[in-house]
Design a protein around this motif. Structure first.
Motif, mmCIF file in Angstrom:
data_model
loop_
_atom_site.group_PDB
_atom_site.id
_atom_site.type_symbol
_atom_site.label_atom_id
_atom_site.label_comp_id
_atom_site.label_asym_id
_atom_site.label_seq_id
_atom_site.Cartn_x
_atom_site.Cartn_y
_atom_site.Cartn_z
ATOM 1 N N GLY A 12 6.835 4.960 10.655
ATOM 2 C CA GLY A 12 8.078 4.367 10.169
ATOM 3 C C GLY A 12 7.825 3.394 9.031
ATOM 4 O O GLY A 12 8.559 3.363 8.043
ATOM 5 N N TYR A 13 6.779 2.590 9.171
ATOM 6 C CA TYR A 13 6.423 1.633 8.120
ATOM 7 C C TYR A 13 6.075 2.373 6.832
ATOM 8 O O TYR A 13 6.538 1.997 5.746
ATOM 9 C CB TYR A 13 5.248 0.767 8.580
ATOM 10 N N ILE A 14 5.273 3.419 6.948
ATOM 11 C CA ILE A 14 4.888 4.196 5.769
ATOM 12 C C ILE A 14 6.121 4.811 5.117
ATOM 13 O O ILE A 14 6.291 4.740 3.901
ATOM 14 C CB ILE A 14 3.851 5.278 6.141
ATOM 15 N N PRO A 22 0.053 9.163 -3.804
ATOM 16 C CA PRO A 22 -0.705 8.284 -4.708
ATOM 17 C C PRO A 22 -0.403 6.792 -4.516
ATOM 18 O O PRO A 22 -1.302 5.961 -4.636
ATOM 19 C CB PRO A 22 -0.283 8.758 -6.106
ATOM 20 N N HIS A 23 0.840 6.453 -4.180
ATOM 21 C CA HIS A 23 1.160 5.051 -3.870
ATOM 22 C C HIS A 23 0.341 4.591 -2.654
ATOM 23 O O HIS A 23 -0.229 3.501 -2.651
ATOM 24 C CB HIS A 23 2.645 4.891 -3.536
ATOM 25 N N LEU A 24 0.312 5.427 -1.632
ATOM 26 C CA LEU A 24 -0.417 5.095 -0.410
ATOM 27 C C LEU A 24 -1.912 4.956 -0.689
ATOM 28 O O LEU A 24 -2.547 3.990 -0.261
ATOM 29 C CB LEU A 24 -0.167 6.160 0.662
ATOM 30 N N TRP A 89 -0.121 -4.591 9.402
ATOM 31 C CA TRP A 89 0.454 -3.292 9.048
ATOM 32 C C TRP A 89 -0.511 -2.498 8.181
ATOM 33 O O TRP A 89 -0.697 -1.301 8.386
ATOM 34 C CB TRP A 89 1.791 -3.460 8.327
ATOM 35 N N MET A 90 -1.116 -3.152 7.199
ATOM 36 C CA MET A 90 -2.035 -2.443 6.311
ATOM 37 C C MET A 90 -3.245 -1.929 7.077
ATOM 38 O O MET A 90 -3.720 -0.831 6.815
ATOM 39 C CB MET A 90 -2.468 -3.339 5.148
ATOM 40 N N ALA A 96 -4.455 4.873 10.446
ATOM 41 C CA ALA A 96 -3.647 6.077 10.650
ATOM 42 C C ALA A 96 -3.922 7.118 9.573
ATOM 43 O O ALA A 96 -4.040 8.313 9.862
ATOM 44 C CB ALA A 96 -2.161 5.726 10.682
ATOM 45 N N TYR A 97 -4.038 6.679 8.331
ATOM 46 C CA TYR A 97 -4.269 7.629 7.231
ATOM 47 C C TYR A 97 -5.640 8.287 7.351
ATOM 48 O O TYR A 97 -5.792 9.462 7.050
ATOM 49 C CB TYR A 97 -4.105 6.921 5.884
#
Length: 130
Positions: A12-14, A22-24, A89-90, A96-97
């Motif tokens: 949800g945060y993402i 690319p932003h991520l 969060w980061m 997670a990524y």
């Protein structure tokens, strides 16, 4: 922040905060190399994108207060540590990524277009001011 179901929370945060893969990847790269700053050219070479596109991404991340532009020459950007909650969060996003690269990439690719999201954000910002 609840850790009862961290995957649901982080997805949800993402979806809320990140526009594209690319932003991520840019914000994760800046997060992992904090407090070191990167030029747009340096990030472009790591992200395999044209410098002009990376500049757009960095400007988006600055507007979202995830990244800051450092007063240096040449201009460098770094992760913006606003508070402990954002750092948490980061951390969750990074973990997670690493575990769910395909799932998260697919999720971001299926989001509505950036122009539609920017249009909607303009109303959110205006609503917050009222």
């Amino acid at each position: 922040m609840s850790d009862s179901n961290p995957e649901v929370d982080v997805y949800g945060y993402i979806l809320e905060k990140i526009d594209t893969v690319p932003h991520l990847e840019a914000v994760i790269l800046l997060w992992n190399s904090r407090p070191v700053g990167w030029t747009a050219e340096e990030l472009a070479s790591r992200l395999y994108l044209p410098t002009e596109k990376v500049i757009e991404i960095l400007n988006d991340l600055v507007r979202q207060q995830l990244v800051q532009q450092n007063p240096s020459s040449p201009s460098k950007h770094s992760y913006l540590p606003r508070n402990a909650e954002q750092d948490e969060w980061m951390y969750k996003v990074d973990v997670a990524y690493r575990r769910e690269l395909v799932r998260i990439s697919t999720m971001l690719h299926t989001k509505t277009s950036t122009s539609i999201r920017e249009f909607a954000r303009a109303f959110l910002i205006k609503k917050d001011r009222d």
